[in-house]
Design an enzyme around this catalytic site. Structure first.
Site, PDB file in Angstrom:
ATOM      1  N   HIS A  42       8.465  51.533  34.718  1.00  0.00           N
ATOM      2  CA  HIS A  42       8.460  50.167  35.246  1.00  0.00           C
ATOM      3  C   HIS A  42       8.007  49.137  34.205  1.00  0.00           C
ATOM      4  CE1 HIS A  42       9.414  51.038  39.457  1.00  0.00           C
ATOM      5  NE2 HIS A  42       8.715  52.152  39.302  1.00  0.00           N
ATOM      6  N   GLU A  76      15.841  42.591  40.931  1.00  0.00           N
ATOM      7  CA  GLU A  76      16.667  42.369  39.749  1.00  0.00           C
ATOM      8  C   GLU A  76      17.773  41.351  40.017  1.00  0.00           C
ATOM      9  OE1 GLU A  76      18.254  46.232  41.660  1.00  0.00           O
ATOM     10  OE2 GLU A  76      16.349  45.196  41.402  1.00  0.00           O
TER      11      GLU A  76
END
Length: 282
Positions: free
Chosen positions: A173, A203
């Site tokens: 991450h 995203e």
């Protein structure tokens, strides 16, 4: 404070009336003493009494008017403090002298400036994405409400990074956050001066292009897509970053929600069509 507390029973809900009462008693003290003295002496001088009465009445009126004028800045400062307590902005605060009222007004001015700066910082923080520095969903929506004008052809694009989950799964991450931050920066760099970008969520990113026709908006996003594929800053051990995008037109803020829904539909068309592409929805 002791005298203030001790006299609270005199008009407990009105500080002004309490002052007026004390002033009234002080101004009438000479005529009260005269009346007592005349009573003790057992005679009455009407000439002196009427003179004192007239002077007392004139002095009372002058004192009341003067006190009211001197108390006006305090009342004004109190109203400004109530405005600050409600979280509202206050108008320009007058400058006082080098006395107690001047210090009070200066204190209110300082509190007002600090409160305005705090509200501005909180508003700015509430409208920005902490990771990328772009607008967040709320900030983007508020900006669109201020920017869009009725009857002006504008465009909205909704972008989604392709296969972003695989970046998190393979590289972690922390790398995923770095990719999002870098993409947000390149997104802003590739837009025109009046265009605004935001991280819509995860995203997904959104772009508002005011006063822009749908065809022109599509060309702008296509250029961004091609530039991203050629980005040499991407890590060597992973493929180039790409995105899918849906673009649609709108004319005012009233059509903003519907336009975002159309852009989302076009985005999913781009994903179903193989990703790394731009689809439009009129």
């Amino acid at each position: 404070m002791r005298f203030y507390q001790a006299t609270r029973w005199i008009f407990p809900r009105s500080y002004q009336l309490r002052l007026f009462t004390l002033c009234f008693l002080a101004v009438h003290l000479p005529i009260i003493v005269f009346c007592v003295a005349e009573g003790v002496r057992g005679r009455w001088d009407w000439g002196i009494f009427l003179t004192l009465l007239a002077a007392t009445l004139v002095g009372t009126c002058a004192a009341v008017a003067g006190l009211a004028a001197l108390l006006a800045p305090i009342g004004y400062a109190t109203d400004l403090l109530r405005t600050l307590q409600r979280g509202e902005r206050v108008p320009n605060i007058p400058t006082g002298g080098e006395d107690l009222v001047g210090e009070l007004l200066a204190g209110v001015a300082r509190a007002s400036n600090e409160n305005a700066a705090r509200i501005s910082n909180l508003t700015d923080a509430a409208g920005k994405d902490m990771l990328t520095g772009l607008l967040n969903r709320r900030g983007f929506t508020d900006m669109a409400a201020r920017t869009l004008r009725a009857g002006t052809n504008s465009a909205i694009a909704l972008l989604d990074l392709d296969h972003f989950k695989s970046i998190n799964d393979r590289f972690g991450h922390e790398e995923g956050d770095r990719v999002l931050t870098a993409f947000g920066r390149r997104l802003e760099e590739g837009l025109r001066r009046g265009d605004r970008a935001a991280r819509w969520g995860g995203e997904e990113f959104a772009i508002l292009m005011p006063a822009t026709e749908l065809d022109d908006a599509t060309e702008i996003v296509e250029r961004l897509r091609l530039l991203l594929r050629l980005d040499t800053a991407a890590a060597a051990d992973r493929p180039p970053l790409t995105f899918s995008c849906g673009v649609t037109a709108l004319q005012d803020y009233q059509s903003f929600t519907a336009a975002m829904a159309r852009a989302d539909e076009a985005l999913y068309d781009a994903k179903r069509g193989g990703r790394d592409r731009v689809e439009t929805r009129a």
